[in-house]
Design a protein around this motif. Sequence first.
Motif, PDB file in Angstrom:
ATOM      1  N   VAL A 161       4.657  -0.182  -0.882  1.00  0.00           N
ATOM      2  CA  VAL A 161       5.049  -1.153   0.134  1.00  0.00           C
ATOM      3  C   VAL A 161       5.239  -0.456   1.481  1.00  0.00           C
ATOM      4  CG1 VAL A 161       6.893  -2.731   0.852  1.00  0.00           C
ATOM      5  CG2 VAL A 161       6.025  -2.792  -1.504  1.00  0.00           C
ATOM      6  N   GLU A 162       5.927   0.685   1.476  1.00  0.00           N
ATOM      7  CA  GLU A 162       6.172   1.433   2.710  1.00  0.00           C
ATOM      8  C   GLU A 162       4.861   1.924   3.321  1.00  0.00           C
ATOM      9  OE1 GLU A 162       8.227   5.614   3.964  1.00  0.00           O
ATOM     10  OE2 GLU A 162       9.270   4.387   2.484  1.00  0.00           O
ATOM     11  N   THR A 163       3.992   2.480   2.498  1.00  0.00           N
ATOM     12  CA  THR A 163       2.710   2.999   2.991  1.00  0.00           C
ATOM     13  C   THR A 163       1.852   1.891   3.567  1.00  0.00           C
ATOM     14  OG1 THR A 163       2.755   4.794   1.382  1.00  0.00           O
ATOM     15  CG2 THR A 163       0.618   4.242   2.330  1.00  0.00           C
ATOM     16  N   SER A 164       1.792   0.765   2.885  1.00  0.00           N
ATOM     17  CA  SER A 164       0.965  -0.330   3.386  1.00  0.00           C
ATOM     18  C   SER A 164       1.520  -0.898   4.681  1.00  0.00           C
ATOM     19  CB  SER A 164       0.801  -1.429   2.336  1.00  0.00           C
ATOM     20  OG  SER A 164       2.019  -2.047   2.049  1.00  0.00           O
ATOM     21  N   ALA A 165       2.846  -0.871   4.850  1.00  0.00           N
ATOM     22  CA  ALA A 165       3.447  -1.356   6.097  1.00  0.00           C
ATOM     23  C   ALA A 165       3.153  -0.406   7.250  1.00  0.00           C
ATOM     24  CB  ALA A 165       4.947  -1.514   5.927  1.00  0.00           C
ATOM     25  N   LEU A 166       3.130   0.911   6.969  1.00  0.00           N
ATOM     26  CA  LEU A 166       2.866   1.896   8.011  1.00  0.00           C
ATOM     27  C   LEU A 166       1.406   1.932   8.434  1.00  0.00           C
ATOM     28  CD1 LEU A 166       5.043   4.891   6.757  1.00  0.00           C
ATOM     29  CD2 LEU A 166       5.513   3.360   8.688  1.00  0.00           C
ATOM     30  N   VAL A 167       0.518   1.822   7.449  1.00  0.00           N
ATOM     31  CA  VAL A 167      -0.910   1.927   7.730  1.00  0.00           C
ATOM     32  C   VAL A 167      -1.417   0.676   8.415  1.00  0.00           C
ATOM     33  CG1 VAL A 167      -3.189   2.136   6.658  1.00  0.00           C
ATOM     34  CG2 VAL A 167      -1.296   3.546   5.846  1.00  0.00           C
ATOM     35  N   GLY A 168      -1.062  -0.470   7.876  1.00  0.00           N
ATOM     36  CA  GLY A 168      -1.493  -1.715   8.485  1.00  0.00           C
ATOM     37  C   GLY A 168      -2.980  -1.964   8.370  1.00  0.00           C
ATOM     38  N   ALA A 169      -3.687  -1.134   7.644  1.00  0.00           N
ATOM     39  CA  ALA A 169      -5.130  -1.315   7.479  1.00  0.00           C
ATOM     40  C   ALA A 169      -5.406  -2.322   6.376  1.00  0.00           C
ATOM     41  CB  ALA A 169      -5.784   0.014   7.129  1.00  0.00           C
TER      42      ALA A 169
END
Length: 134
Positions: free
Chosen positions: A46-54
């Motif tokens: 969840v954190e990674t997907s929020a940071l990447v936004g890709a």
Amino acid sequence: MRHVMAERNAGLSPSDQAAMRDLLDHEREQTMSLVTSLRSDWEDIVETSALVGADDEHDPEGSSTAFERAHIQSLLDQAHARLVDLAHALERLRDGTYGACEGCGRRIDLERLRARPAARTCITCAAGGRRRTP
């Protein structure tokens, strides 16, 4: 309705009962550790997907975030179901019905209980081969 057993804990000796309690407790601890690890993995995704936004939903090079989340959720659901089964087994051990098949009322083989300590049925009932008589 549970089949009534004449013997408490299907005739398991006190040492077998203690060994099964230890095994159930150990499996519960392992499952709790797994839940903790899976929750951490979930939070990382969840954190990674929020940071990447890709938009990785259409990334041909790797699995999608949605797939990873669904996979971890499935594993969490299985782990939580396992915890319920283990709690039920511990309750049966306390109330004297542990080791008795919930299908036919006969004794579950100790070898099966050692392999699957939360087993509720004997091998025959698990395979659908025996029915409880009224």
